[in-house]
Scaffold this motif. Structure first.
Motif, PDB file in Angstrom:
ATOM      1  N   VAL A  92     -64.716  65.882-120.111  1.00  0.00           N
ATOM      2  CA  VAL A  92     -64.403  67.483-120.099  1.00  0.00           C
ATOM      3  C   VAL A  92     -63.682  67.755-118.917  1.00  0.00           C
ATOM      4  O   VAL A  92     -64.571  67.648-117.682  1.00  0.00           O
ATOM      5  N   TYR A  93     -62.639  68.535-118.742  1.00  0.00           N
ATOM      6  CA  TYR A  93     -61.963  68.895-117.569  1.00  0.00           C
ATOM      7  C   TYR A  93     -62.262  70.376-117.344  1.00  0.00           C
ATOM      8  O   TYR A  93     -62.182  71.244-118.441  1.00  0.00           O
ATOM      9  N   TYR A  94     -62.625  70.890-116.265  1.00  0.00           N
ATOM     10  CA  TYR A  94     -62.863  72.104-115.889  1.00  0.00           C
ATOM     11  C   TYR A  94     -61.896  72.779-114.977  1.00  0.00           C
ATOM     12  O   TYR A  94     -61.698  72.105-113.691  1.00  0.00           O
ATOM     13  N   CYS A  95     -61.569  73.972-114.995  1.00  0.00           N
ATOM     14  CA  CYS A  95     -60.716  74.629-114.000  1.00  0.00           C
ATOM     15  C   CYS A  95     -61.698  75.325-113.278  1.00  0.00           C
ATOM     16  O   CYS A  95     -62.860  75.945-113.553  1.00  0.00           O
ATOM     17  N   ALA A  96     -61.461  75.352-111.799  1.00  0.00           N
ATOM     18  CA  ALA A  96     -62.393  76.118-110.790  1.00  0.00           C
ATOM     19  C   ALA A  96     -61.507  76.959-109.835  1.00  0.00           C
ATOM     20  O   ALA A  96     -60.347  76.685-109.562  1.00  0.00           O
ATOM     21  N   LEU A  97     -62.190  77.920-109.312  1.00  0.00           N
ATOM     22  CA  LEU A  97     -61.315  78.914-108.306  1.00  0.00           C
ATOM     23  C   LEU A  97     -62.315  79.245-107.332  1.00  0.00           C
ATOM     24  O   LEU A  97     -63.390  79.588-107.361  1.00  0.00           O
ATOM     25  N   ALA A  98     -62.141  78.861-106.203  1.00  0.00           N
ATOM     26  CA  ALA A  98     -62.698  79.375-104.613  1.00  0.00           C
ATOM     27  C   ALA A  98     -61.816  80.507-104.319  1.00  0.00           C
ATOM     28  O   ALA A  98     -60.659  80.476-103.794  1.00  0.00           O
ATOM     29  N   ASN A  99     -62.531  81.758-104.566  1.00  0.00           N
ATOM     30  CA  ASN A  99     -61.649  82.797-104.453  1.00  0.00           C
ATOM     31  C   ASN A  99     -61.850  83.298-102.734  1.00  0.00           C
ATOM     32  O   ASN A  99     -63.215  83.619-102.487  1.00  0.00           O
ATOM     33  N   GLY A 100     -60.833  83.518-102.239  1.00  0.00           N
ATOM     34  CA  GLY A 100     -61.098  84.156-100.797  1.00  0.00           C
ATOM     35  C   GLY A 100     -61.356  83.154 -99.791  1.00  0.00           C
ATOM     36  O   GLY A 100     -61.372  83.209 -98.809  1.00  0.00           O
ATOM     37  N   GLN A 101     -61.161  81.778-100.255  1.00  0.00           N
ATOM     38  CA  GLN A 101     -61.434  80.946 -99.078  1.00  0.00           C
ATOM     39  C   GLN A 101     -60.566  79.426 -99.597  1.00  0.00           C
ATOM     40  O   GLN A 101     -60.100  79.276-100.842  1.00  0.00           O
ATOM     41  N   TYR A 102     -60.584  78.488 -98.772  1.00  0.00           N
ATOM     42  CA  TYR A 102     -60.295  77.170 -98.926  1.00  0.00           C
ATOM     43  C   TYR A 102     -61.273  76.326 -99.251  1.00  0.00           C
ATOM     44  O   TYR A 102     -61.907  75.935 -98.478  1.00  0.00           O
ATOM     45  N   GLY A 103     -61.452  76.059-100.673  1.00  0.00           N
ATOM     46  CA  GLY A 103     -62.659  75.222-100.866  1.00  0.00           C
ATOM     47  C   GLY A 103     -62.422  73.914-100.967  1.00  0.00           C
ATOM     48  O   GLY A 103     -61.498  73.278-101.356  1.00  0.00           O
ATOM     49  N   THR A 104     -63.449  73.354-100.329  1.00  0.00           N
ATOM     50  CA  THR A 104     -63.273  71.945 -99.978  1.00  0.00           C
ATOM     51  C   THR A 104     -64.768  71.095-100.904  1.00  0.00           C
ATOM     52  O   THR A 104     -64.791  69.995-101.321  1.00  0.00           O
ATOM     53  N   ARG A 105     -65.703  72.051-101.135  1.00  0.00           N
ATOM     54  CA  ARG A 105     -66.987  71.478-101.612  1.00  0.00           C
ATOM     55  C   ARG A 105     -67.122  72.136-103.157  1.00  0.00           C
ATOM     56  O   ARG A 105     -66.578  73.354-103.340  1.00  0.00           O
ATOM     57  N   GLN A 106     -67.954  71.588-104.076  1.00  0.00           N
ATOM     58  CA  GLN A 106     -68.063  72.135-105.188  1.00  0.00           C
ATOM     59  C   GLN A 106     -68.689  73.370-105.373  1.00  0.00           C
ATOM     60  O   GLN A 106     -68.481  74.461-105.921  1.00  0.00           O
ATOM     61  N   ASP A 107     -69.642  73.765-104.181  1.00  0.00           N
ATOM     62  CA  ASP A 107     -70.475  74.843-104.099  1.00  0.00           C
ATOM     63  C   ASP A 107     -69.347  75.961-103.801  1.00  0.00           C
ATOM     64  O   ASP A 107     -69.726  77.050-103.789  1.00  0.00           O
ATOM     65  N   ASP A 108     -68.132  75.662-103.175  1.00  0.00           N
ATOM     66  CA  ASP A 108     -67.149  76.671-102.887  1.00  0.00           C
ATOM     67  C   ASP A 108     -66.655  77.395-104.132  1.00  0.00           C
ATOM     68  O   ASP A 108     -65.876  78.427-103.747  1.00  0.00           O
ATOM     69  N   PHE A 109     -66.631  76.928-104.992  1.00  0.00           N
ATOM     70  CA  PHE A 109     -65.954  77.580-106.170  1.00  0.00           C
ATOM     71  C   PHE A 109     -66.810  78.191-107.033  1.00  0.00           C
ATOM     72  O   PHE A 109     -67.647  77.674-107.605  1.00  0.00           O
ATOM     73  N   ASP A 110     -66.466  79.353-106.868  1.00  0.00           N
ATOM     74  CA  ASP A 110     -67.304  80.575-107.698  1.00  0.00           C
ATOM     75  C   ASP A 110     -67.081  80.808-109.115  1.00  0.00           C
ATOM     76  O   ASP A 110     -67.881  81.568-109.806  1.00  0.00           O
ATOM     77  N   TYR A 111     -65.988  80.525-109.384  1.00  0.00           N
ATOM     78  CA  TYR A 111     -65.653  80.849-110.782  1.00  0.00           C
ATOM     79  C   TYR A 111     -65.182  79.586-111.415  1.00  0.00           C
ATOM     80  O   TYR A 111     -64.455  78.608-111.010  1.00  0.00           O
ATOM     81  N   TRP A 112     -65.682  79.361-112.833  1.00  0.00           N
ATOM     82  CA  TRP A 112     -65.231  78.066-113.655  1.00  0.00           C
ATOM     83  C   TRP A 112     -64.702  78.615-115.179  1.00  0.00           C
ATOM     84  O   TRP A 112     -65.335  79.667-115.698  1.00  0.00           O
ATOM     85  N   GLY A 113     -64.054  77.755-115.619  1.00  0.00           N
ATOM     86  CA  GLY A 113     -63.862  77.942-116.956  1.00  0.00           C
ATOM     87  C   GLY A 113     -64.713  77.163-117.907  1.00  0.00           C
ATOM     88  O   GLY A 113     -65.513  76.511-117.266  1.00  0.00           O
ATOM     89  N   GLN A 114     -64.569  77.113-119.191  1.00  0.00           N
ATOM     90  CA  GLN A 114     -65.558  76.875-120.047  1.00  0.00           C
ATOM     91  C   GLN A 114     -65.153  75.462-120.364  1.00  0.00           C
ATOM     92  O   GLN A 114     -65.959  74.693-121.144  1.00  0.00           O
ATOM     93  N   GLY A 115     -64.034  74.754-119.869  1.00  0.00           N
ATOM     94  CA  GLY A 115     -63.908  73.149-119.997  1.00  0.00           C
ATOM     95  C   GLY A 115     -62.865  72.901-121.378  1.00  0.00           C
ATOM     96  O   GLY A 115     -63.120  73.759-122.184  1.00  0.00           O
ATOM     97  N   THR A 116     -62.083  71.934-121.124  1.00  0.00           N
ATOM     98  CA  THR A 116     -61.495  71.367-122.128  1.00  0.00           C
ATOM     99  C   THR A 116     -61.570  69.796-122.499  1.00  0.00           C
ATOM    100  O   THR A 116     -61.667  69.222-121.276  1.00  0.00           O
TER     101      THR A 116
END
Length: 122
Positions: A92-116
């Motif tokens: 399952v592939y998930y889209c993720a967004l680190a909003n307002g920063q350059y995300g390098t770790r999974q914890d940096d990504f604060d928004y996630w899609g539902q997956g495809t």
């Protein structure tokens, strides 16, 4: 609030190609990182590829040369072009967004899609 909606997953034969998309809506800051993660059954979620607003990219080693991440900021959409697909790309592939920063770790990504679901068959 930000929403991410993925599309384009499906079933493909090994060696084939697939493109998945993620459309973002809401308040997206000019500095951000968008990424694709994936999770196979019984495995941890892992980073596949990421791209910053300055178009700097990063890839998981096993997908380098086969996958390409891109973004169209006019459409607030990020894409993952997947070529030469292998059985082990099934996940399952998930889209993720680190909003307002350059995300390098999974914890940096604060928004996630539902997956495809992407399934590669032999």
């Amino acid at each position: 609030q930000v929403q991410l909606v993925e599309s384009g997953g499906g079933l493909v034969h090994a060696g084939g190609s697939l493109r998945i998309s993620c459309a973002a809506s809401g308040m997206i800051f000019s500095i951000n990182t968008m990424a694709w993660y994936r999770q196979a059954p019984g495995k941890q979620r892992e980073l596949v590829a990421s791209i910053t607003n300055t178009f700097s990219t990063k890839y998981k080693e096993s997908v380098k040369g086969r996958f390409t991440i891109s973004r169209d900021d006019a459409k607030n959409t990020v894409y993952l072009q997947m070529n030469s697909l292998r059985l082990e790309d099934t996940a399952v592939y998930y889209c993720a967004l680190a909003n307002g920063q350059y995300g390098t770790r999974q914890d940096d990504f604060d928004y996630w899609g539902q997956g495809t679901q992407v399934t590669v068959s032999s």
